[in-house]
Structure formats: structure tokens, C-alpha cells
Design a protein around this motif. Structure first.
Motif, PDB file in Angstrom:
ATOM      1  N   GLY A 197       0.781  -1.237   0.000  1.00 23.53           N
ATOM      2  CA  GLY A 197       0.000   0.000   0.000  1.00 23.53           C
ATOM      3  C   GLY A 197       0.813   1.288   0.000  1.00 23.53           C
ATOM      4  N   PRO A 215       2.510   4.711  -1.200  1.00 20.67           N
ATOM      5  CA  PRO A 215       1.896   5.688  -2.103  1.00 20.67           C
ATOM      6  C   PRO A 215       2.587   5.785  -3.451  1.00 20.67           C
ATOM      7  CG  PRO A 215       3.219   6.806  -0.454  1.00 20.67           C
ATOM      8  CD  PRO A 215       3.233   5.347  -0.088  1.00 20.67           C
ATOM      9  N   GLU A 216       1.853   6.310  -4.427  1.00 21.27           N
ATOM     10  CA  GLU A 216       2.493   6.457  -5.733  1.00 21.27           C
ATOM     11  C   GLU A 216       3.619   7.477  -5.621  1.00 21.27           C
ATOM     12  OE1 GLU A 216       0.130   7.451  -9.069  1.00 21.27           O
ATOM     13  OE2 GLU A 216      -0.625   9.303  -8.234  1.00 21.27           O
ATOM     14  N   ARG A 230       0.107   4.756  -9.284  1.00 23.78           N
ATOM     15  CA  ARG A 230      -1.247   4.225  -9.158  1.00 23.78           C
ATOM     16  C   ARG A 230      -2.185   5.015 -10.062  1.00 23.78           C
ATOM     17  NH1 ARG A 230      -1.467   0.761  -4.861  1.00 23.78           N
ATOM     18  NH2 ARG A 230       0.251   0.878  -3.350  1.00 23.78           N
ATOM     19  N   LYS A 261      -4.229  -1.720 -10.280  1.00 21.07           N
ATOM     20  CA  LYS A 261      -4.039  -1.490  -8.836  1.00 21.07           C
ATOM     21  C   LYS A 261      -2.779  -0.657  -8.637  1.00 21.07           C
ATOM     22  CE  LYS A 261      -6.211  -5.646  -7.039  1.00 21.07           C
ATOM     23  NZ  LYS A 261      -5.801  -6.957  -6.497  1.00 21.07           N
TER      24      LYS A 261
END
Ligand code: BTN
Length: 318
Positions: free
Chosen positions: A101, A103-104, A139, A200
Motif C-alpha cells: 500500500g 503511495p504512488e 497508481r 491497482k
């Protein structure tokens, strides 16, 4: 905290006393000494002269997070940085971060890779300290079919960064190679974690041959050092790549693919040329006519039929 001491030293013109560092950063003299020793252990050359204090002489040629983040000035790309002396592949590390998870914009750098991989099951030669081996987590809110746009956006960004740092003009060999004089300088590997109708996350793997010598490179490859005749700062180039990706990624999100596509076409190594391309176990010959709004290549065959190629490997350019 070692980073604060480092940034403080970098901001000085000459020597700065341990006392001043300690006062400005509100840490003890012992802590200053400890952080200086830690920086030296990382490869920073820091001179210490009695009564004058400390002065930074040189920074190590390593893609350390404290160097990459120094005056990077991006909003998302490279805001989280991971660094390894050696890894199997930065792609695997970034994939784990994607699943966890992160972050981009999260980026993984390695000084060397033992299992660096390229497209189509190839390996990517990743000698220590000679190149940039980076995976970047994004993402994007695209359908999985939109992934080629990310690859081309990255190709444009790498070209712009190389131009800015070295002055060298390079070409984009659709879909994922950066070439100069017909030789490969950099490659992009885009890996997706997607459902049928949703990405995703995507990992963009970037490999750039920076300071390798010809004798150590594959025959069909080159490096920036070989092309311009001097060593190039990997730190400056890596930072510029991150900045260019941020600009072009925002451009892509705000204005769509068109402006990226235009830039990509303007520095294409194949448009207007006769090419031979391997795509899904088939060889297609013809003129590379255009790249469409999905990032697919349009090849005009001798029969006049225009074949739309979504992915492939251009094996010859005439
Ligand atoms: C290609 O040209 O086929 C793509 C090469 C991509 C190489 C980079 S190096 C960093 C990242 N980690 C890998 O294992 N591969 C990509």
C-alpha cells in the motif's frame, strides 16, 4: 538527523564549527560528532580542522536517499525513497511495496542487481555504481490497456532528463528503448498489478547505462559516458528523471495522452522508417507510420494493410 547535519554542512560556504551545528540544530556536540562519523562511514569526505570546524569536501557517488531528496522539489515522485547496495531486482522490491500500500511516487534504487530483468524474459546487466537501476510505483486511474501510455510517458521523461543533464539528444525506439546512434542507452520495463478493469498499481522499471565502459557493455548497447566522453553524475541524472516523470505524469493526468504522444513522436527512432518487428511470435515488416492514442504502433505493410501493434520488439530499422 544525520541528514540535517549533512544539509547544514552543504548550506555553508566554508567551515562551520561543531558548536554552531550543535546550536543551530539543537543537538549535543557528541551527537554532531556521531552524525559526522556516520556520514563519513557512508562515504562523505568531511574535513575537520581544529578551531575552524567541519567542511564537506565531497559526496559519495551513490544514489543515497539523502542525495536524491536534496532540493528534489517534487510533490509525489520520489517522496518516498528506498535504497539498496544490491538487490535481485528493484522490480520485486517495488512490487512488495505496491502490495503493502505504499503511495504512488515511491522509488526503489539499487547500486547493483543480481537478477536485473528486461522485457521478454531478457536480463538487464546491472554492474555496481555504473548505472541507474530504479523502479517507481504509480497508481494511475487507467484501464490496464492504458499501461503503454505510462511506458511512453517514461521514455519521454528519460529523454528530457538526459538532454537536460548532458545536452545529448536521444531517440525513443517504440515502445520502451532509449537509443543513440542505433545503440541502446536505456530501457523501460512496465509491470502491472491489475484487475480486468482497473490498474491497482504499476511499477516502472528504468535502467540507464551511465558510466559503463564499452568493453563491459553488450555489443548493441552504449552508455552516456561513451557518448559524451566524460562521466555523468548519476545523482543529478536520477533527480532529473524523477522531476521529468513528475511533470509528464501530471501533464498526462491533466491534459490526456496527446501532448505526451506528440513529444514521443518528435523523438521517435522509427517513425517513417521501414522496420521489422517481432510481435507475439510473428514477424511484421513495413513502414512505422504512426503511434495511436493508446500508444499502439501502426505499421503499414507492403500490401497497404495497416497493422496495429500493441506490444513488440523492433528488431531491425532500415
Ligand atoms: C528492457 O529494455 O528490456 C527493460 C530494462 C529495464 C531494466 C530496469 S533496471 C531497474 C529495474 N529492475 C529490473 O530488474 N529491471 C528494471
Amino acid at each position: 538527523m544525520a541528514k540535517d547535519v549533512l544539509d547544514f554542512l552543504k548550506a555553508q560556504d566554508g567551515f562551520v564549527s561543531g558548536e554552531e551545528i550543535s546550536r543551530s540544530l539543537k543537538i549535543s556536540r557528541t551527537a554532531v560528532w556521531k552524525y559526522i562519523e556516520r556520514l563519513r562511514a557512508e562515504g562523505y569526505l568531511i574535513e575537520a580542522v581544529p578551531h575552524l570546524g567541519y567542511r564537506i569536501i565531497s559526496i559519495p557517488d551513490k544514489l543515497l536517499p539523502e542525495e536524491i531528496s536534496y532540493q528534489l522539489n517534487t510533490k509525489i515522485i520520489g517522496q518516498r525513497l528506498f535504497y539498496y547496495e544490491t538487490l535481485g531486482s528493484t522490480m520485486d522490491a517495488a512490487f512488495e511495496l505496491g502490495l503493502a500500500g505504499f503511495p504512488e511516487g515511491t522509488a526503489v534504487f539499487a547500486e547493483s542487481q543480481t537478477k536485473g530483468r528486461g522485457r521478454l524474459g531478457r536480463s538487464w546487466f546491472s554492474p555496481k555504481g555504473k548505472g541507474i537501476y530504479l523502479s517507481l510505483l504509480l497508481r494511475p486511474e487507467f484501464l490496464p490497456q492504458g499501461a503503454p501510455k505510462i511506458t511512453l510517458m517514461t521514455a519521454v521523461s528519460i529523454s528530457e532528463a538526459i538532454k537536460k543533464v548532458t545536452g545529448l539528444s536521444v531517440l525513443i525506439k517504440w515502445p520502451n528503448d532509449i537509443v543513440v546512434g542505433g545503440k541502446k542507452l536505456a530501457g523501460i520495463l512496465t509491470e502491472l498489478n491489475a484487475e480486468a478493469d482497473k490498474i491497482k498499481f504499476v511499477n516502472i522499471g528504468i535502467g540507464i547505462n551511465v558510466n559503463s565502459s564499452k568493453s563491459f557493455l553488450p555489443l548493441d548497447a552504449t552508455s552516456l559516458k561513451e557518448e559524451i566522453g566524460t562521466e555523468v553524475s548519476r545523482i543529478e541524472l536520477a533527480k532529473e528523471v524523477l522531476r521529468a516523470i513528475e511533470n509528464n505524469y501530471f501533464l498526462l493526468k491533466e491534459k490526456g495522452f496527446k501532448p505526451i504522444l506528440e513529444k514521443c513522436k518528435a523523438s521517435s527512432a522509427i517513425l517513417g522508417k521501414r522496420i521489422e518487428i517481432n510481435s507475439q511470435n510473428r514477424v511484421i515488416c513495413g513502414e512505422a507510420q504512426d503511434i495511436d492514442m493508446d500508444g499502439a504502433l501502426l505499421v503499414r505493410q507492403d500490401t497497404g494493410f495497416i497493422e496495429r501493434v500493441l506490444s513488440g520488439d523492433v528488431v531491425r530499422i532500415y
